[in-house]
Design an enzyme around this catalytic site. Sequence first.
Site, PDB file in Angstrom:
ATOM      1  CB  CYS A   2      25.300  23.322  33.833  1.00 42.35           C
ATOM      2  SG  CYS A   2      25.749  22.922  35.614  1.00 42.35           S
ATOM      3  N   GLY A  30      25.388  17.390  31.412  1.00 42.84           N
ATOM      4  CA  GLY A  30      25.027  17.253  32.755  1.00 42.84           C
ATOM      5  C   GLY A  30      24.031  16.131  33.032  1.00 42.84           C
ATOM      6  CG  ASN A 105      27.678  26.060  31.400  1.00 40.50           C
ATOM      7  OD1 ASN A 105      27.843  26.224  30.169  1.00 40.50           O
ATOM      8  ND2 ASN A 105      28.542  25.247  32.228  1.00 40.50           N
ATOM      9  N   GLY A 106      28.632  27.508  34.497  1.00 46.47           N
ATOM     10  CA  GLY A 106      30.034  28.253  34.682  1.00 46.47           C
ATOM     11  C   GLY A 106      30.456  28.156  36.200  1.00 46.47           C
ATOM     12  CE1 TYR A 245      34.867  13.449  27.659  1.00 48.79           C
ATOM     13  CE2 TYR A 245      34.057  15.219  28.897  1.00 48.79           C
ATOM     14  CZ  TYR A 245      34.116  14.088  28.625  1.00 48.79           C
ATOM     15  OH  TYR A 245      33.106  13.208  29.264  1.00 48.79           O
TER      16      TYR A 245
HETATM   17  P1  AMP Z   1      41.194   9.675  33.392  1.00 49.08           P
HETATM   18  O1  AMP Z   1      40.489   8.506  33.005  1.00 49.08           O
HETATM   19  O2  AMP Z   1      40.989  10.199  34.773  1.00 49.08           O
HETATM   20  O3  AMP Z   1      42.309   9.763  32.868  1.00 49.08           O
HETATM   21  O4  AMP Z   1      40.183  10.740  32.552  1.00 49.08           O
HETATM   22  C1  AMP Z   1      40.334  10.744  31.177  1.00 49.08           C
HETATM   23  C2  AMP Z   1      39.082  10.135  30.548  1.00 49.08           C
HETATM   24  O5  AMP Z   1      37.875  11.126  30.921  1.00 49.08           O
HETATM   25  C3  AMP Z   1      39.042  10.483  29.117  1.00 49.08           C
HETATM   26  O6  AMP Z   1      38.899   9.350  28.336  1.00 49.08           O
HETATM   27  C4  AMP Z   1      38.252  11.687  28.772  1.00 49.08           C
HETATM   28  O7  AMP Z   1      37.452  11.493  27.626  1.00 49.08           O
HETATM   29  C5  AMP Z   1      37.280  11.775  30.064  1.00 49.08           C
HETATM   30  N1  AMP Z   1      37.135  13.023  30.441  1.00 49.08           N
HETATM   31  C6  AMP Z   1      38.020  14.085  30.842  1.00 49.08           C
HETATM   32  N2  AMP Z   1      37.654  15.271  31.209  1.00 49.08           N
HETATM   33  C7  AMP Z   1      36.273  14.807  31.603  1.00 49.08           C
HETATM   34  C8  AMP Z   1      35.237  15.471  32.410  1.00 49.08           C
HETATM   35  N3  AMP Z   1      35.500  16.783  32.742  1.00 49.08           N
HETATM   36  N4  AMP Z   1      34.124  14.844  32.800  1.00 49.08           N
HETATM   37  C9  AMP Z   1      34.142  13.434  32.252  1.00 49.08           C
HETATM   38  N5  AMP Z   1      35.059  12.854  31.479  1.00 49.08           N
HETATM   39  C10 AMP Z   1      36.114  13.474  31.502  1.00 49.08           C
END
Ligand code: AMP
Length: 451
Positions: A2, A30, A105-106, A245
């Site tokens: 968040c 978010g 947040n958390g 990320y």
């Molecule tokens: P996946 O497609 O399931 O392997 O997820 C990896 C992709 O999702 C990468 O391109 C990341 O940039 C993105 N990503 C990783 N963690 C998150 C997260 N918590 N929320 C949204 N996107 C994510």
Amino acid sequence: MCGIIGVYSKDTVPVSKKLFYGLNSLQHRGQESAGITVSDGEQIKRHRAMGLVMDVFKSEEDLSSLQGNLGIGHVRYSTSGGVSELNIQPLIGFVKDESIAISHNGNLVNYHVLRSRLEEEGMMFQTKIDTEVILYLIARYYSGDIVSAIQRTMDRIEGAYSVILQLKDRIVAFRDPYGFRPLVLGQDGEDYIVSSENAAVEIIGGSMLRNVAPGEIVVIDEGGVHSYFYEKKAPRKNCVFEYVYFARNDANLDDVNAYNFRRRCGEILWEEKPLDVDLVIPVPDSGIPSAIGFAQASGIPFGEGLVKNRYMGRTFIKPTQKERDMAVKLKLNPLVEVVEGKRIVLLDDSIVRGTTSKNLIQRLRDAGAKEVHMRITSPPVKYSCYYGIDTPNRNNLIAAHHSVEEMEEIIGADSLAFISLEGLAKAGKKDLDQFCTACFSGDYPVDPTLI
Ligand code: AMP
């Protein structure tokens, strides 16, 4: 995950616009819902709804009706509690003739235990989120001294929390003793701002003063900023995934700049796993700084081989695999003119389920790429996060059940390599033990079985 913000203005200047602009700059944290509360010293007002900040505050009226010289805001990305209008923050509680609003947040790891106990005592809840437990405990311990009420609450809650409270005439912010989630303090003339990231402070015209320290309680009132501490200390454990990320590239959180971190990750990946290719291509947006770092360190040209649709929301949280595949397609499209006939290395920040990389590699091949190698600027995500990052159940984490060689095969890459944990620490220019790396190492700083 968040995004949270609080603004205190010493003059009787309405703060709702500043909160609105600040929340817009925290939108990446978010997209499910947004809300603002303000106080003018007498009355509290709130506007909140499902949707993006721009959609929730559609008209001038939505903001002008929020008259007050202090207030807080929230953008929500559901982790605990699921998607529901009931869970939109800020929440408001009334205690001893005073109202307290909260943005959090958390994730608390002992939320269910605490909630069950409170329910047994007769407490009735109005939401499904851990934030309400924090608010309830603060209200229970509050008898005029907010700092002591927070300290007593911190004795009971376990896990990750960066919190901003709005009282009648004060903003109060506090951060868990490990410092999992970020929280910064900024100033704009005589106004003070607390926020998840410095971008919110800068965008409304202020500048960042410092981070709120782990375990610190900051009270902002007519007399300025007052700092207190929770007496029980814990080792610093800043979430490394914020830098990998989650945070914006311009985030300066706990003395690490996210852009430089990401760029260095690219350089380090090149040092750790060099290879012979024609072009370095990022998965936009989060892969861009690391692809620049990789290209600069290796001398291999950087190219934009994927075009991003900027109007697509998050692909990650779609419920079915088919929808997730479609969402990746809608979001990213290969650029034939750039990749055709080339041996390419693709840089992304993480592999979670493997959907994105598998899909992109196949489509880059279809677009004519001769070889597609994958380099990831985080180690394999093998463990679920209990501190607020939306990682799926461990069963769905590809790295929890497969070796790097197997993953290489599954996603169809010519080669696959991940940065090492030591490489991450090097990119952050800190000792590894200063970061929470639980999603990669399984080393949980706070016992998640309290759940
Ligand atoms: P996946 O497609 O399931 O392997 O997820 C990896 C992709 O999702 C990468 O391109 C990341 O940039 C993105 N990503 C990783 N963690 C998150 C997260 N918590 N929320 C949204 N996107 C994510």
